[in-house]
Scaffold this motif. Sequence first.
Motif, PDB file in Angstrom:
ATOM      1  N   THR A 138       0.810  -1.216   0.000  1.00 34.81           N
ATOM      2  CA  THR A 138       0.000   0.000   0.000  1.00 34.81           C
ATOM      3  C   THR A 138       0.843   1.265   0.000  1.00 34.81           C
ATOM      4  O   THR A 138       0.316   2.351   0.205  1.00 34.81           O
ATOM      5  N   GLN A 142       2.407   2.145  -5.564  1.00 31.28           N
ATOM      6  CA  GLN A 142       1.237   2.614  -6.295  1.00 31.28           C
ATOM      7  C   GLN A 142       1.639   3.444  -7.506  1.00 31.28           C
ATOM      8  O   GLN A 142       1.099   3.276  -8.609  1.00 31.28           O
ATOM      9  N   ASP A 150       1.034   2.429 -11.421  1.00 31.88           N
ATOM     10  CA  ASP A 150       0.318   3.316 -12.344  1.00 31.88           C
ATOM     11  C   ASP A 150       1.146   3.562 -13.598  1.00 31.88           C
ATOM     12  O   ASP A 150       0.611   3.559 -14.719  1.00 31.88           O
ATOM     13  N   SER A 183       0.423  -5.994  -7.485  1.00 31.16           N
ATOM     14  CA  SER A 183      -0.407  -4.817  -7.745  1.00 31.16           C
ATOM     15  C   SER A 183      -0.871  -4.790  -9.197  1.00 31.16           C
ATOM     16  O   SER A 183      -2.041  -4.519  -9.484  1.00 31.16           O
TER      17      SER A 183
END
Length: 262
Positions: free
Chosen positions: A16, A21, A25, A102
Amino acid sequence: MNRFDFSGVPIEGLATSPQIQAASDWFTRYGYVILDNVESPEKIRSLRAEFFENYKDQIRDHEAADSLEVGARRFMIPLRFSGGLGAPTVFANPYALALVRSVLDEAAIVDAFGAILSLNGAEDQHIHHDGPILFNSEISRLLPAYALTFALPLVDMNDLSGTTAIWPGSHRRGNYEGQEPLHPEVPVGSCMLWDYRTYHSGTANRSDHVRPMVYATYARRWYQDPVNFRKETLPRLVFEPGFIRGLPDDLRPLFAHVRSTG
């Protein structure tokens, strides 16, 4: 930014973390990413010495039963899940694995594990993506990633020893025409990951030494590379009985597709 520095980033809470992240992306949008400082250069030098000691007989300029020619003076070989090279810190590097889970999902598997050897004098590789387009349909370009390649160089990837040229966004466009590739430098201790649909090409090795690169194919549970292991003598995964049972609980799902957990 196409690279993310993980020096000093704690392993706890990686899934997290803002770094993972952001890297996820970027990967989703451009089809590749570089993670810097995921391992110490000293550890990579130790792995390189282990590789040249344990796999010296597989450094050769011809395809054998246990290798696959993937370009002029460029070969793919399997690696055993043993020693330092086959340790969880390599095939399940915590930073890379957090990104894999992820991009794919928590049930991602290791479909293949080995090394790509670019011998000195290797020429530019043909431009390609690592597997056929899913369902042989253009809709594949719109889907989330279903497989990706993790590359951990044992020798600096640069203009002299060669690197992996990459065409950003080609996993979505379905072509590379009219676009200049990137030629990223990836030092030892860093790694590079790309979508199975992203066009790329190993560049020429102009040095006087072999450039070995450890790779792992990660995939969604239902996917299996249908191209690179058509030779029955070239295994995807090589481990001893009891290997999977000896893994920590959080890593055992990486081999959930393996029939025997002996």
